[in-house]
Design an enzyme around this catalytic site. Sequence first.
Site, PDB file in Angstrom:
ATOM      1  N   SER A  88       0.798  -1.224   0.000  1.00 59.46           N
ATOM      2  CA  SER A  88       0.000   0.000   0.000  1.00 59.46           C
ATOM      3  C   SER A  88       0.832   1.276   0.000  1.00 59.46           C
ATOM      4  O   SER A  88       0.316   2.341  -0.352  1.00 59.46           O
ATOM      5  CB  SER A  88      -0.938   0.015   1.209  1.00 59.46           C
ATOM      6  OG  SER A  88      -0.193  -0.071   2.418  1.00 59.46           O
ATOM      7  N   ASP A 107      -3.781   7.905   8.002  1.00 65.24           N
ATOM      8  CA  ASP A 107      -4.517   6.984   8.867  1.00 65.24           C
ATOM      9  C   ASP A 107      -3.525   6.349   9.833  1.00 65.24           C
ATOM     10  O   ASP A 107      -2.462   6.909  10.072  1.00 65.24           O
ATOM     11  CB  ASP A 107      -5.299   5.952   8.036  1.00 65.24           C
ATOM     12  CG  ASP A 107      -4.412   5.182   7.058  1.00 65.24           C
ATOM     13  OD1 ASP A 107      -3.182   5.108   7.290  1.00 65.24           O
ATOM     14  OD2 ASP A 107      -4.937   4.641   6.073  1.00 65.24           O
ATOM     15  N   HIS A 136      -0.531   4.886   7.028  1.00 60.57           N
ATOM     16  CA  HIS A 136      -0.036   5.512   5.805  1.00 60.57           C
ATOM     17  C   HIS A 136       0.164   7.023   5.939  1.00 60.57           C
ATOM     18  O   HIS A 136      -0.670   7.698   6.539  1.00 60.57           O
ATOM     19  CB  HIS A 136      -1.021   5.252   4.658  1.00 60.57           C
ATOM     20  CG  HIS A 136      -1.373   3.809   4.494  1.00 60.57           C
ATOM     21  ND1 HIS A 136      -2.529   3.273   5.023  1.00 60.57           N
ATOM     22  CD2 HIS A 136      -0.726   2.804   3.871  1.00 60.57           C
ATOM     23  CE1 HIS A 136      -2.585   1.980   4.728  1.00 60.57           C
ATOM     24  NE2 HIS A 136      -1.500   1.669   4.038  1.00 60.57           N
TER      25      HIS A 136
END
Length: 352
Positions: free
Chosen positions: A46, A326, A329
């Site tokens: 991610s 978040d 990230h």
Amino acid sequence: MDTQNLLFLLCFFVISLFSGQQQVVEGSRVSPFPFRPKKLFVFGDSYADTGNNRKDSASSWKYPYGITFPGKPAGRFSDGRVSTDYIAGFLGIKTPIPYRWRKQLAGRLKYGVNFAYGGTGVFDTLAQEPNMTTQIDFLQQLLNESVYTKRGLKTSVAFVSVAGNDYSTYTATNGSAEGFPAFISSVVSQITVNLKRIHDLGVGKIAVSALQPLGCLPRSTARFSYQHCNETENTLVNLHNQLLAQAVNNLNKQANSTSFFVLDIYNAFWTIFNEKEAHQESPKFENPFQPCCVGVSAGFSCASVDENGAKKYTLCSNPKSKFFWDTVHPTEEGWQAVYSTPAFQNSLKQLW
């Protein structure tokens, strides 16, 4: 085993393993390219994904992800741009398209392909998305289909993102503390196999990310009211990064080249964290450990809604004021800050 004993064990393991050995990643200022790289191939998770995950399951396709760029959810695990976008910008090319969109956006294949999937790792993880071996299989398939040629890949660059999902899975599946050093060794060994395979497919330069300080992610600092990091986790990270540096040095020696190098995300993150510790008058992020978007209680996360569609998360008023988007990230502003650090910039210079 309690935290203190685990920390002692890991420190002893690292010192014993690396005593007397060179830890600096070897590099060269001599460019292997006759001209600027034209393609970027991305593998990993991610921290690098720009839209490969399934829309029906990934939070990256739900509001408020993407509110800064491109203004709506678009598959990036951030409010905006991520590491891949900045590396592509450094190369002077457009961000490579996600692999899942290769047929719809075939005209963009000339810039490379992003094979990274959020939640994945070197091995299988709980995300049930293609792991790194499968992602490299996808590049092999494109070569078999003559979308690219091995000769054409010689002037391309690969970015391999490893952000720790293997370790999250290890912990979630009740892996023992005593077994952690051996598991870290197995992860780095597989990374080494993957890097060599990407090189053997024809890619000229390969950058693999160092592991960021996992103990400083908001999911770890929340228990300390976002005031300090989990040092036990960061000791594990140091072991990973030491082993990775050694592996990259060995790959370059074996290939008699400087094709492989480590992208120093670890020290880039610490540069930003230390701005607050240095008591600067106006640090870029007042509290870099506190995220912008977070679930209202346990069991909820950024983008969570209840059965009636009501938001179950809180959102800060200005994402540019936060390093983390978040609990895992960075924000776009966070990635911009990482990209601008001397550690990151000096790593990127090894492309030439």
